[in-house]
Design a protein around this motif. Sequence first.
Motif, PDB file in Angstrom:
ATOM      1  N   ASN A 140     -30.357  36.247-103.307  1.00  0.00           N
ATOM      2  CA  ASN A 140     -29.525  35.342-102.705  1.00  0.00           C
ATOM      3  C   ASN A 140     -29.457  36.397-101.786  1.00  0.00           C
ATOM      4  N   ARG A 141     -29.401  35.292-100.509  1.00  0.00           N
ATOM      5  CA  ARG A 141     -29.562  36.025 -99.280  1.00  0.00           C
ATOM      6  C   ARG A 141     -29.213  34.539 -98.386  1.00  0.00           C
ATOM      7  N   PRO A 142     -29.089  34.633 -96.802  1.00  0.00           N
ATOM      8  CA  PRO A 142     -28.566  33.625 -96.439  1.00  0.00           C
ATOM      9  C   PRO A 142     -29.845  32.774 -95.702  1.00  0.00           C
ATOM     10  N   ASP A 143     -30.019  31.803 -95.243  1.00  0.00           N
ATOM     11  CA  ASP A 143     -30.831  30.075 -94.820  1.00  0.00           C
ATOM     12  C   ASP A 143     -29.784  29.638 -94.119  1.00  0.00           C
ATOM     13  N   ALA A 144     -30.704  28.535 -93.205  1.00  0.00           N
ATOM     14  CA  ALA A 144     -30.369  28.023 -92.223  1.00  0.00           C
ATOM     15  C   ALA A 144     -28.925  27.378 -92.628  1.00  0.00           C
ATOM     16  N   ASP A 145     -28.693  27.010 -93.831  1.00  0.00           N
ATOM     17  CA  ASP A 145     -26.672  27.238 -93.663  1.00  0.00           C
ATOM     18  C   ASP A 145     -26.222  27.767 -92.939  1.00  0.00           C
ATOM     19  N   PHE A 146     -26.913  29.303 -93.464  1.00  0.00           N
ATOM     20  CA  PHE A 146     -25.180  30.490 -92.690  1.00  0.00           C
ATOM     21  C   PHE A 146     -25.424  29.684 -91.568  1.00  0.00           C
ATOM     22  N   GLY A 147     -26.275  29.713 -90.361  1.00  0.00           N
ATOM     23  CA  GLY A 147     -26.837  30.000 -88.862  1.00  0.00           C
ATOM     24  C   GLY A 147     -26.218  28.877 -88.398  1.00  0.00           C
ATOM     25  N   SER A 148     -26.124  28.152 -89.366  1.00  0.00           N
ATOM     26  CA  SER A 148     -25.106  26.794 -88.689  1.00  0.00           C
ATOM     27  C   SER A 148     -23.224  26.755 -88.906  1.00  0.00           C
ATOM     28  N   LYS A 149     -23.401  27.322 -90.433  1.00  0.00           N
ATOM     29  CA  LYS A 149     -21.968  27.906 -90.498  1.00  0.00           C
ATOM     30  C   LYS A 149     -21.435  28.909 -89.393  1.00  0.00           C
ATOM     31  N   ALA A 150     -21.887  30.241 -89.255  1.00  0.00           N
ATOM     32  CA  ALA A 150     -21.599  30.958 -88.632  1.00  0.00           C
ATOM     33  C   ALA A 150     -21.549  30.496 -87.402  1.00  0.00           C
ATOM     34  N   ALA A 151     -22.628  29.290 -86.370  1.00  0.00           N
ATOM     35  CA  ALA A 151     -22.564  28.943 -85.320  1.00  0.00           C
ATOM     36  C   ALA A 151     -20.777  27.702 -85.219  1.00  0.00           C
ATOM     37  N   HIS A 152     -20.466  27.411 -86.001  1.00  0.00           N
ATOM     38  CA  HIS A 152     -19.463  26.109 -86.369  1.00  0.00           C
ATOM     39  C   HIS A 152     -18.381  27.057 -86.063  1.00  0.00           C
ATOM     40  N   ASN A 153     -18.367  28.291 -86.875  1.00  0.00           N
ATOM     41  CA  ASN A 153     -17.050  29.418 -86.620  1.00  0.00           C
ATOM     42  C   ASN A 153     -17.057  30.550 -85.676  1.00  0.00           C
ATOM     43  N   ALA A 154     -18.105  30.242 -84.324  1.00  0.00           N
ATOM     44  CA  ALA A 154     -17.990  31.031 -83.394  1.00  0.00           C
ATOM     45  C   ALA A 154     -16.766  30.644 -82.188  1.00  0.00           C
ATOM     46  N   ARG A 155     -16.341  32.107 -81.885  1.00  0.00           N
ATOM     47  CA  ARG A 155     -14.870  31.493 -80.803  1.00  0.00           C
ATOM     48  C   ARG A 155     -15.388  32.471 -79.757  1.00  0.00           C
ATOM     49  N   SER A 156     -14.289  31.959 -78.854  1.00  0.00           N
ATOM     50  CA  SER A 156     -14.044  32.821 -77.878  1.00  0.00           C
ATOM     51  C   SER A 156     -13.300  34.391 -77.346  1.00  0.00           C
ATOM     52  N   ALA A 157     -12.578  34.099 -78.589  1.00  0.00           N
ATOM     53  CA  ALA A 157     -11.943  34.580 -78.916  1.00  0.00           C
ATOM     54  C   ALA A 157     -11.802  35.565 -80.094  1.00  0.00           C
ATOM     55  N   GLN A 158     -13.430  35.893 -81.051  1.00  0.00           N
ATOM     56  CA  GLN A 158     -13.516  36.599 -82.186  1.00  0.00           C
ATOM     57  C   GLN A 158     -12.579  37.763 -82.482  1.00  0.00           C
ATOM     58  N   THR A 159     -11.948  37.501 -83.367  1.00  0.00           N
ATOM     59  CA  THR A 159     -11.386  38.637 -84.370  1.00  0.00           C
ATOM     60  C   THR A 159     -11.440  38.648 -85.598  1.00  0.00           C
ATOM     61  N   LYS A 160     -12.669  38.837 -86.024  1.00  0.00           N
ATOM     62  CA  LYS A 160     -13.168  39.092 -87.652  1.00  0.00           C
ATOM     63  C   LYS A 160     -13.400  40.397 -87.212  1.00  0.00           C
TER      64      LYS A 160
END
Length: 367
Positions: A140-160
């Motif tokens: 179980n390891r990251p694939d392209a879907d992880f990178g795409s979803k992380a990009a969709h979650n990108a924020r200019s005021a990330q709090t996590k």
Amino acid sequence: MTSTRRSPTDQLPFGSITDVAGINVGHFQRTGRGWQTGTTVVIAAGGATPGVDVRGGGPGTRETDAIDPQNLVQEIHGICLTGGSAFGLAASYGLMSWLEERSLGFPIGSGAGIPPVVPVVPVVPGAVIFDLGRAGNGANRPDADFGSKAAHNARSAQTKWGSVGAGTGAKAGGLQGGVGTASTTVRIPGQPSGAVTGTDIEVTIGALAVANPNGSVIDPVSGLPWEPSGLRLRRPPGDERRVLAAALAGPAVPGFGVSESLNTTIGVVATSARLNKAETSKMASVAHDGMARAVRPAHSMTDGDTVFGLATGAHPLPAQARHQALNLILAAAADTFAAACTHAVLAATTIGPLAAYRDLCPSVYRS
């Protein structure tokens, strides 16, 4: 003179890499059912001058040659930091696809009147940490879907922050690791114009660190971070320090008497200053000094320690005494990356078999 901004999450005085205007951060992770890994992306949609410095003995990286100062690429739009060891480099393709959809990347010119197949090729440098099997299943390891979803979650005021994204499966010297961040501002004297002094320039430097070191961010004797980064923390009582010391020691390795595993600390240091590729790489290089202050030991043969640099170019530096201005930025890069490493462990939470520092030394958080 420097000043450190306040964290939006835990009110510790760290700040965030997203304090550098134009920098967004996104995370994606999976936990449970044999999963404990994730991906973190740093996006500069307006473009940024890149740099990199690799110091660890066991790195897992991509596109580091492309951003070498002597090579063609002068601007990038994203960096991928991920778990999964070398397998996790696949996550970078997801960020590439996300950038391509937005026409962000290296422009491809047409030849002989023939239009290019694609208008841009996103150059996405990346680095990995070793977290295979942290939840029991190394497949179980990251694939392209992880990178795409992380990009969709990108924020200019990330709090996590903490045990999220690439820090989900991180292990920091026997403790749960994580993703940490910090920012600092430096005031650079303006260039003199005749008898009148120019306007001072306030430059922001921010850092993001994925703390997964073979060494430790915590001093086993005091029970406090090696690099407190301006925090006023109370030394934990003896019972907490004893439990902490046992966790930091980990299982003994035959013939060595200390714990050893495959690890890595990776990250990004960004600035609003206008730097060239060589200067941005120098900034990434000096950020390793901050890593070595916060993580002891660092840069071992089983660490793949890698720091990327990004310069957004919002603030041009004065032509006169430019190297003095650069020195201020370099010093801040080391301080800020050290703080980000500390924040990664202080912000981490227990999500797997490794205990988080906050659970072993709760009294520190009540200081």
